[in-house]
Design a protein around this motif. Structure first.
Motif, short mmCIF file in Angstrom:
data_model
loop_
_atom_site.label_atom_id
_atom_site.label_comp_id
_atom_site.label_asym_id
_atom_site.label_seq_id
_atom_site.Cartn_x
_atom_site.Cartn_y
_atom_site.Cartn_z
N GLN A 34 -1.72 4.80 -0.78
CA GLN A 34 -3.16 4.57 -0.78
C GLN A 34 -3.83 5.13 0.46
O GLN A 34 -5.04 5.36 0.47
CB GLN A 34 -3.45 3.08 -0.93
N ARG B 160 -1.61 9.87 -8.50
CA ARG B 160 -2.10 9.87 -9.88
C ARG B 160 -2.25 11.30 -10.37
O ARG B 160 -2.88 12.13 -9.73
CB ARG B 160 -3.44 9.14 -9.96
N ASN C 274 -7.82 13.59 -2.52
CA ASN C 274 -7.66 12.28 -3.15
C ASN C 274 -8.28 11.18 -2.32
O ASN C 274 -8.38 11.29 -1.09
CB ASN C 274 -6.18 11.98 -3.37
N ASP C 275 -8.67 10.08 -2.97
CA ASP C 275 -9.12 8.91 -2.24
C ASP C 275 -8.09 7.79 -2.40
O ASP C 275 -7.02 7.98 -2.99
CB ASP C 275 -10.52 8.48 -2.67
N GLU C 276 -8.44 6.62 -1.90
CA GLU C 276 -7.50 5.50 -1.88
C GLU C 276 -7.15 4.98 -3.28
O GLU C 276 -6.18 4.23 -3.44
CB GLU C 276 -8.04 4.37 -1.01
N ARG C 277 -7.90 5.38 -4.28
CA ARG C 277 -7.64 4.92 -5.65
C ARG C 277 -6.71 5.85 -6.42
O ARG C 277 -6.29 5.51 -7.54
CB ARG C 277 -8.96 4.80 -6.42
N ALA C 278 -6.38 7.00 -5.83
CA ALA C 278 -5.68 8.05 -6.57
C ALA C 278 -4.16 7.89 -6.56
O ALA C 278 -3.42 8.83 -6.25
CB ALA C 278 -6.08 9.42 -6.02
N THR C 279 -3.71 6.69 -6.87
CA THR C 279 -2.27 6.46 -7.07
C THR C 279 -2.08 5.65 -8.35
O THR C 279 -3.01 5.01 -8.84
CB THR C 279 -1.62 5.70 -5.90
N ASP C 280 -0.88 5.71 -8.88
CA ASP C 280 -0.49 4.86 -10.01
C ASP C 280 0.79 4.13 -9.67
O ASP C 280 1.63 4.62 -8.90
CB ASP C 280 -0.25 5.71 -11.27
N GLY D 51 -6.75 7.93 1.14
CA GLY D 51 -8.17 7.74 1.39
C GLY D 51 -8.57 7.89 2.84
O GLY D 51 -9.76 7.98 3.16
N ARG E 167 5.02 3.61 -6.37
CA ARG E 167 3.65 4.10 -6.23
C ARG E 167 3.70 5.62 -6.06
O ARG E 167 4.37 6.14 -5.17
CB ARG E 167 2.94 3.48 -5.02
N GLU F 299 0.81 -1.22 0.00
CA GLU F 299 0.00 0.00 0.00
C GLU F 299 0.84 1.27 0.00
O GLU F 299 0.33 2.37 -0.23
CB GLU F 299 -0.90 0.04 1.25
#
Length: 324
Positions: free
Chosen positions: A289, A242, A222-228, A292, A239, A147
């Motif tokens: 992550q 995003r 940002n939320d927990e999905r906002a990474t690449d 979030g 990581r 994570e």
């Protein structure tokens, strides 16, 4: 009631909460604020351009706190590697007594630090690497789950599995990294076998963090999905938050791009500009992550106090009610 662990006893701090090394972020003002709040902060050595600049930053931190703090030294392969031995010498000669190492084969550095009475915490992303570091003689392990921001390794094992798997085998004190940002995380880490938590992204989003307010607000939004995950195809996964640049890099990798094709996009100097000017789309910057779970920008004292107070309440209240 205080939460005392083998790690707090080892490094001499009040709370089992650590601010790990972060490029461009681990500076004196943040580290001192964490230390004054009873946690353990690390100056990031390679944020400084020279060993002498690191000496000056250590001295600046000492003027801001009389509590224990450390220095992070990350050892990574590079075409033109920094003078690691000189940075190590600066750390030792400055009288720093706690070091966080990360990266490849730190034996030379561990040996020198240990010979000079320095406590070494090594950051790992797998059980096998943690055991290797333990054999090298480190005093503690920071085990870093999938994570996390930055480099999560190539095994893709999240903390819920990695922490207890490491706790089953590692004998030295171990702190948990990756995905931690509140009291629930601290309690979970302790239950899984760790002796504390290491937080990066959460400390980026504090009043004392030396990055632009726009970036802090972006983390809150940002939320927990906002990474690449970038560099996956190059087996050097990282990581990052995003943004326009990370999306470009991911698409280029899908098209078969090599590092040379994305070098300019991912240049560290562009990430530094993000922190300095507040344009979150200017370059690549690290975030986990745990975004979030971040909803405000407190002082380090407010954050650490909240985490410890709420963790004690969870342990003595909610969890205690399950035992009859």
């Amino acid at each position: 009631m205080a939460i005392k662990t083998r790690f707090t006893e080892l490094v001499g701090v009040e709370h089992p909460v650590v601010q790990g090394g972060m490029q461009w972020v681990g500076r004196a003002e943040l580290v001192a604020a964490v230390a004054n709040a009873g946690g353990l902060g690390f100056i990031t050595a390679l944020t400084q351009p020279t060993p002498d600049a690191l000496r000056a930053e250590i001295e600046r931190c000492r003027k801001l706190t009389d509590k224990p703090f450390g220095v992070n030294l990350t050892i990574l392969p590079a075409i033109n590697p920094p003078p690691y031995a000189e940075f190590r010498k600066a750390i030792i000669e400055s009288g720093v007594k706690i070091v966080e190492t990360a990266g490849n084969k730190p034996q030379e550095h561990v040996d020198d630090f240990k010979a000079n009475g320095v406590i070494v915490v090594h950051k790992c992303t797998s059980v096998r690497h943690a055991l290797s570091a333990e054999r090298m003689g480190v005093d503690a392990i920071s085990i870093d789950g999938f994570e996390c921001a930055g480099h999560p390794g190539e095994d893709d094992v999240p903390g819920l599995i990695l922490i207890p798997a490491a706790a089953d085998k590692v004998k030295v004190p171990m702190i948990a990294s990756g995905g931690f940002g509140d009291a629930r995380g601290l309690v979970a880490a302790l239950a899984l076998g760790a002796e504390g938590i290491n937080m990066g992204t959460r400390f980026m989003c504090t009043k004392e963090s030396p990055i632009h307010e726009n970036v802090k607000r972006q983390i809150v939004e940002n939320d927990e999905r906002a990474t690449d995950l970038i560099f996956r195809t190059m087996h050097n996964t990282s990581r990052v938050a995003r943004n326009d640049i990370s999306r470009q890099v991911v698409e280029l990798e899908r098209s078969g791009a090599k590092f040379e094709d994305v070098r300019e996009l991912v240049a560290g100097t562009r990430g530094r500009v993000v922190y300095e000017t507040g344009d979150p789309d200017h370059g690549i910057w690290s975030a986990g992550q745990v975004q979030g779970l971040i909803h405000d920008i407190p002082t380090c004292a407010e954050l650490i106090s909240r985490i410890v107070t709420e963790a004690e309440a969870i342990i003595k209240g909610r969890l205690a009610r399950f035992v009859v």
